[in-house]
Design a protein around this motif. Structure first.
Motif, PDB file in Angstrom:
ATOM      1  N   LYS A 179       0.833  -1.200   0.000  1.00 36.54           N
ATOM      2  CA  LYS A 179       0.000   0.000   0.000  1.00 36.54           C
ATOM      3  C   LYS A 179       0.873   1.259   0.000  1.00 36.54           C
ATOM      4  CE  LYS A 179      -4.108  -1.937   2.242  1.00 36.54           C
ATOM      5  NZ  LYS A 179      -4.987  -1.905   3.443  1.00 36.54           N
ATOM      6  N   LEU A 180       1.984   1.186   0.736  1.00 34.10           N
ATOM      7  CA  LEU A 180       2.906   2.317   0.770  1.00 34.10           C
ATOM      8  C   LEU A 180       3.502   2.553  -0.619  1.00 34.10           C
ATOM      9  CD1 LEU A 180       4.257   4.400   2.630  1.00 34.10           C
ATOM     10  CD2 LEU A 180       6.082   2.738   3.014  1.00 34.10           C
ATOM     11  N   GLN A 181       3.900   1.457  -1.279  1.00 34.49           N
ATOM     12  CA  GLN A 181       4.440   1.579  -2.631  1.00 34.49           C
ATOM     13  C   GLN A 181       3.400   2.168  -3.578  1.00 34.49           C
ATOM     14  OE1 GLN A 181       7.477   1.084  -3.645  1.00 34.49           O
ATOM     15  NE2 GLN A 181       8.349   0.203  -1.787  1.00 34.49           N
ATOM     16  N   LEU A 182       2.147   1.767  -3.404  1.00 29.33           N
ATOM     17  CA  LEU A 182       1.072   2.318  -4.237  1.00 29.33           C
ATOM     18  C   LEU A 182       0.921   3.816  -3.985  1.00 29.33           C
ATOM     19  CD1 LEU A 182      -1.274   1.950  -6.221  1.00 29.33           C
ATOM     20  CD2 LEU A 182      -2.720   1.344  -4.270  1.00 29.33           C
ATOM     21  N   SER A 183       1.059   4.211  -2.714  1.00 31.93           N
ATOM     22  CA  SER A 183       0.930   5.644  -2.402  1.00 31.93           C
ATOM     23  C   SER A 183       2.041   6.456  -3.045  1.00 31.93           C
ATOM     24  CB  SER A 183       0.935   5.848  -0.876  1.00 31.93           C
ATOM     25  OG  SER A 183       2.224   5.641  -0.337  1.00 31.93           O
ATOM     26  N   TYR A 184       3.190   5.814  -3.271  1.00 33.45           N
ATOM     27  CA  TYR A 184       4.312   6.528  -3.888  1.00 33.45           C
ATOM     28  C   TYR A 184       4.069   6.854  -5.357  1.00 33.45           C
ATOM     29  CZ  TYR A 184       7.193   5.485   0.209  1.00 33.45           C
ATOM     30  OH  TYR A 184       7.696   5.412   1.485  1.00 33.45           O
ATOM     31  N   THR A 185       3.031   6.271  -5.942  1.00 35.98           N
ATOM     32  CA  THR A 185       2.732   6.590  -7.349  1.00 35.98           C
ATOM     33  C   THR A 185       2.120   7.976  -7.473  1.00 35.98           C
ATOM     34  OG1 THR A 185       0.538   5.573  -7.205  1.00 35.98           O
ATOM     35  CG2 THR A 185       2.362   4.153  -7.902  1.00 35.98           C
ATOM     36  N   GLU A 186       1.762   8.583  -6.349  1.00 39.39           N
ATOM     37  CA  GLU A 186       1.225   9.940  -6.366  1.00 39.39           C
ATOM     38  C   GLU A 186       2.261  10.878  -5.756  1.00 39.39           C
ATOM     39  OE1 GLU A 186      -2.489   9.966  -4.327  1.00 39.39           O
ATOM     40  OE2 GLU A 186      -3.553   8.869  -5.901  1.00 39.39           O
ATOM     41  N   LEU A 187       2.751  11.797  -6.558  1.00 37.92           N
ATOM     42  CA  LEU A 187       3.742  12.754  -6.092  1.00 37.92           C
ATOM     43  C   LEU A 187       3.022  14.027  -5.665  1.00 37.92           C
ATOM     44  CD1 LEU A 187       6.748  13.342  -5.730  1.00 37.92           C
ATOM     45  CD2 LEU A 187       6.760  14.330  -8.017  1.00 37.92           C
ATOM     46  N   ARG A 188       3.172  14.388  -4.399  1.00 41.11           N
ATOM     47  CA  ARG A 188       2.473  15.549  -3.855  1.00 41.11           C
ATOM     48  C   ARG A 188       3.471  16.571  -3.324  1.00 41.11           C
ATOM     49  NH1 ARG A 188      -2.954  14.665  -3.298  1.00 41.11           N
ATOM     50  NH2 ARG A 188      -3.627  12.504  -3.685  1.00 41.11           N
ATOM     51  N   ALA A 189       3.053  17.806  -3.341  1.00 42.90           N
ATOM     52  CA  ALA A 189       3.920  18.890  -2.878  1.00 42.90           C
ATOM     53  C   ALA A 189       4.180  18.758  -1.385  1.00 42.90           C
ATOM     54  CB  ALA A 189       3.284  20.234  -3.184  1.00 42.90           C
ATOM     55  N   PRO A 190       5.447  18.812  -0.963  1.00 41.39           N
ATOM     56  CA  PRO A 190       5.759  18.697   0.467  1.00 41.39           C
ATOM     57  C   PRO A 190       5.475  19.986   1.232  1.00 41.39           C
ATOM     58  CG  PRO A 190       7.767  18.999  -0.777  1.00 41.39           C
ATOM     59  CD  PRO A 190       6.663  18.879  -1.795  1.00 41.39           C
ATOM     60  N   GLU A 191       5.468  21.105   0.549  1.00 41.53           N
ATOM     61  CA  GLU A 191       5.232  22.407   1.172  1.00 41.53           C
ATOM     62  C   GLU A 191       4.557  23.325   0.167  1.00 41.53           C
ATOM     63  OE1 GLU A 191       5.763  23.067   4.250  1.00 41.53           O
ATOM     64  OE2 GLU A 191       7.030  21.380   4.863  1.00 41.53           O
ATOM     65  N   ASP A 192       4.040  24.443   0.659  1.00 43.29           N
ATOM     66  CA  ASP A 192       3.565  25.489  -0.250  1.00 43.29           C
ATOM     67  C   ASP A 192       4.763  26.058  -0.998  1.00 43.29           C
ATOM     68  OD1 ASP A 192       1.178  25.027   0.950  1.00 43.29           O
ATOM     69  OD2 ASP A 192       1.082  26.925   2.054  1.00 43.29           O
ATOM     70  N   GLY A 193       4.579  26.379  -2.264  1.00 41.03           N
ATOM     71  CA  GLY A 193       5.689  26.953  -3.010  1.00 41.03           C
ATOM     72  C   GLY A 193       5.365  27.158  -4.472  1.00 41.03           C
TER      73      GLY A 193
END
Length: 242
Positions: A179-193
């Protein structure tokens, strides 16, 4: 994996947690499904192991009851055997006394015959009581053996449960990892920027650890430029510039 979709471009303002790009999820979804199937299989084994332990515990309780009952039956049979021996002993003495009287013509034939028949009945009763004792002892031995067998089964079931618990823990870890590996298929912004660099395009194949974007999170951005000597003296701190 392969970049399936890119949702931002250079210069876009992004918020923390905003989806920037996704990889093709098919292989990772399959891994999750396989891990879930293994987890469910081990979980069923866990329930089966618990059921076996419960059955063994019930069997031990029943075996203990059987041992108590069998022991009581042995004691009753031995008591009956003792009474039968006592009756046989009395009948044997009566027979011998009546036999002597009969030989001396001191009693009638029927009295002697009755004493003989009484001895024969008492002897038969002794043999029957003895057989009952042996049978009761055999049942008692079987009850003890059954308890020992059930105790062995319980220990085996407990050992199997430990192994199943280990397998369940492993299956749980594998499922969480999938499930963690599956979540890695979505790249999300770590901070506002602001998206400063975008290094990939859709359908491009990338490896683990590859840089996909660079996001500048400092609100006070700095730029370094070159200025010709002819105008350098005309620039001072605080000037507006394009």
């Amino acid at each position: 994996g392969s970049i399936e979709k890119v949702y931002v471009k250079i210069g876009d303002k992004v918020k923390k947690g905003q989806l920037l790009a996704v990889l093709d999820k098919n292989n990772y979804k399959l891994q999750v499904q396989q891990a879930e199937a293994m987890y469910e299989q081990v979980k069923v084994s866990t329930l089966t192991g618990d059921l076996r332990i419960d059955e063994a515990n019930t069997g031990i309780a029943q075996a203990k009851t059987g041992i108590t009952q069998a022991k009581s039956a042995v004691e009753q049979a031995e008591a009956a055997y003792s009474r039968a021996l006592s009756i046989q002993n009395t009948a044997s003495k009566d027979y011998e006394r009546y036999r002597q009287l009969y030989l001396n013509d001191s009693i009638a034939q029927n009295i002697f015959d009755n004493s003989k028949a009484g001895l024969e009945q008492a002897t038969a009763a002794v043999e029957q009581a003895k057989a009952t004792v042996e049978q009761a002892k055999a049942v008692y031995a079987q009850a003890i053996a059954k308890k020992e067998q059930t105790q062995t089964l319980l220990e085996q079931s407990k050992a199997g449960r430990v192994a199943i618990n280990s397998n369940l823990k492993s299956a749980t870890t594998q499922l969480e990892l999938a499930k963690l590996q599956l979540s890695y298929t979505e790249l999300r912004a770590p901070e506002d920027g602001t998206v400063a660099i975008k290094k990939v395009e859709e359908n491009e194949n990338i490896g683990a650890g590859s840089t996909i974007f660079r996001i500048d999170v400092d609100q006070k951005l700095q730029a370094e430029i070159y200025v010709s000597e002819s105008v350098i003296n005309e620039i001072k701190l605080g000037d507006m510039a394009e």
